[in-house]
Design a protein around this motif. Structure first.
Motif, PDB file in Angstrom:
ATOM      1  N   THR A 100      13.510-125.840 -76.668  1.00  0.00           N
ATOM      2  CA  THR A 100      14.964-125.771 -76.716  1.00  0.00           C
ATOM      3  C   THR A 100      15.507-125.562 -78.040  1.00  0.00           C
ATOM      4  O   THR A 100      16.697-125.502 -77.968  1.00  0.00           O
ATOM      5  N   HIS A 113      12.939-122.160 -71.989  1.00  0.00           N
ATOM      6  CA  HIS A 113      13.318-123.060 -73.170  1.00  0.00           C
ATOM      7  C   HIS A 113      12.625-124.370 -72.710  1.00  0.00           C
ATOM      8  O   HIS A 113      13.496-125.111 -71.677  1.00  0.00           O
ATOM      9  N   PHE A 137      16.991-122.266 -78.464  1.00  0.00           N
ATOM     10  CA  PHE A 137      17.926-121.795 -77.140  1.00  0.00           C
ATOM     11  C   PHE A 137      18.972-120.864 -77.808  1.00  0.00           C
ATOM     12  O   PHE A 137      19.422-119.744 -77.306  1.00  0.00           O
ATOM     13  N   ASP A 152      17.571-118.381 -67.872  1.00  0.00           N
ATOM     14  CA  ASP A 152      16.579-119.273 -68.273  1.00  0.00           C
ATOM     15  C   ASP A 152      16.152-120.268 -67.157  1.00  0.00           C
ATOM     16  O   ASP A 152      17.020-120.758 -66.463  1.00  0.00           O
ATOM     17  N   GLN A 192      18.123-123.725 -67.643  1.00  0.00           N
ATOM     18  CA  GLN A 192      19.572-123.555 -67.530  1.00  0.00           C
ATOM     19  C   GLN A 192      20.134-122.808 -66.811  1.00  0.00           C
ATOM     20  O   GLN A 192      21.512-122.765 -66.572  1.00  0.00           O
TER      21      GLN A 192
END
Ligand code: GLU
Length: 290
Positions: A216, A241, A219, A169, A172
């Motif tokens: 998100t 995201h 996610f 991601d 992340q």
């Protein structure tokens, strides 16, 4: 580990035609569009109209008009999920042949009623009570003609896929997939050929999407999509995201925020530049590449 997706960046915006597009959708669409264009890639539009009871053709027309008004262009033909039920049935048949799905006869009430049901990101986790029904019991209950859902046996799927399941991601970083957190998700219902999880995973692969962009709030869904990719042998896209835009009350935009539909904003004289300014003012500034 994930093999990098070959070829250029392909993104998509995938609205469900259950209402008008609002400012949050505009941000999400622009985000996907810019990430593709910055990379010299392709931008696709997909209409997620599987749930025919909630979707309306008039909203599809509005979505196309609103996005064109915003200044976006996309490749044609636009994929409409309601025209591709065979693709989802084929994926279900593959999962069935692998022994990874089972019919579940529990109602929503049955599931929420079990007081000690642990909660996952999509609500109460299914206890798996129908997973252990015998083949005869299953056949008899299906023959009764009552409603049922087809669920993914996550543990079995996980065993088949192996523990080394990751996705990348943009915000992340490299993330280990934990599909167990959603439990045995529904992949189809008797009268609906695919749930969101199945349709999105199949479509992103069939459309050659290499960078999945979405809020998100979804996610958690990527964990289960990654598992489906593994067991169905589908390519693994990268993900971005993005944060959700918030309305004046600090809540995420929803279809009930009528004053913020693009249609109404346009009717009140606002221009596409005003929409971009409004998005920036609400913190939706991150149009960076993955
Ligand atoms: N159709 C979904 C929605 O409107 C988006 C799905 C996705 O981007 O994966 O919320």
């Amino acid at each position: 580990m994930i093999a990098p997706s070959p070829g250029s960046v392909v993104t998509r915006f995938a609205p469900s035609p259950t209402g008008g597009l609002h400012l949050g959708h505009a941000f999400s669409a622009l985000h996907a569009y810019h990430l593709a264009k910055q990379a010299g890639g392709r931008f696709l539009l997909r209409i997620e109209d599987i749930d025919q009871s909630r979707c309306h053709p008039a909203f599809i027309t509005n979505i196309l008009e609103d996005l064109a008004w915003l200044g976006l262009d996309w490749e044609t033909p636009v994929r409409r999920q309601s025209e591709h039920f065979d693709d989802y049935r084929a994926a279900l048949a593959r999962l069935d042949a692998l022994g990874l799905i089972y019919p579940c006869f529990c109602s929503r009430k049955d599931i929420t009623r079990s007081a000690d049901a642990p909660h996952g990101p999509e609500g109460p986790l299914y206890s798996g009570s129908c997973r252990s029904l015998s083949p005869d019991a299953r056949a008899a209950r299906m023959a009764n003609g009552g409603p049922y859902a087809l669920r993914l046996d996550v543990t079995k799927a996980r065993n088949l896929a192996g523990p080394d399941l990751w996705f990348e991601d943009a915000l992340q970083g490299l993330t280990r997939a934990a599909p167990e957190s959603l439990g045995d998700v529904v992949l189809a219902r008797r009268d609906t050929p695919a749930s969101y999880h199945l349709a999105v995973t199949v479509d992103d692969a069939l459309q050659g999407v290499t960078l999945v962009t979405r809020g998100t709030d979804l996610f958690h869904a990527t964990h289960i999509h990654r598992l489906l990719q593994a067991v169905l042998g589908l390519p693994v896209p990268r993900y971005h995201h993005h944060a959700l835009l918030l309305n004046a009350d600090g809540k995420r935009f929803a279809k009930r925020d009528k004053a913020m539909t693009l249609r109404d904003m346009r009717a009140s004289g606002r221009t596409p530049v005003d929409i971009r300014r409004e998005i920036l003012a609400r913190g939706g500034t991150v149009f960076t590449a993955c």
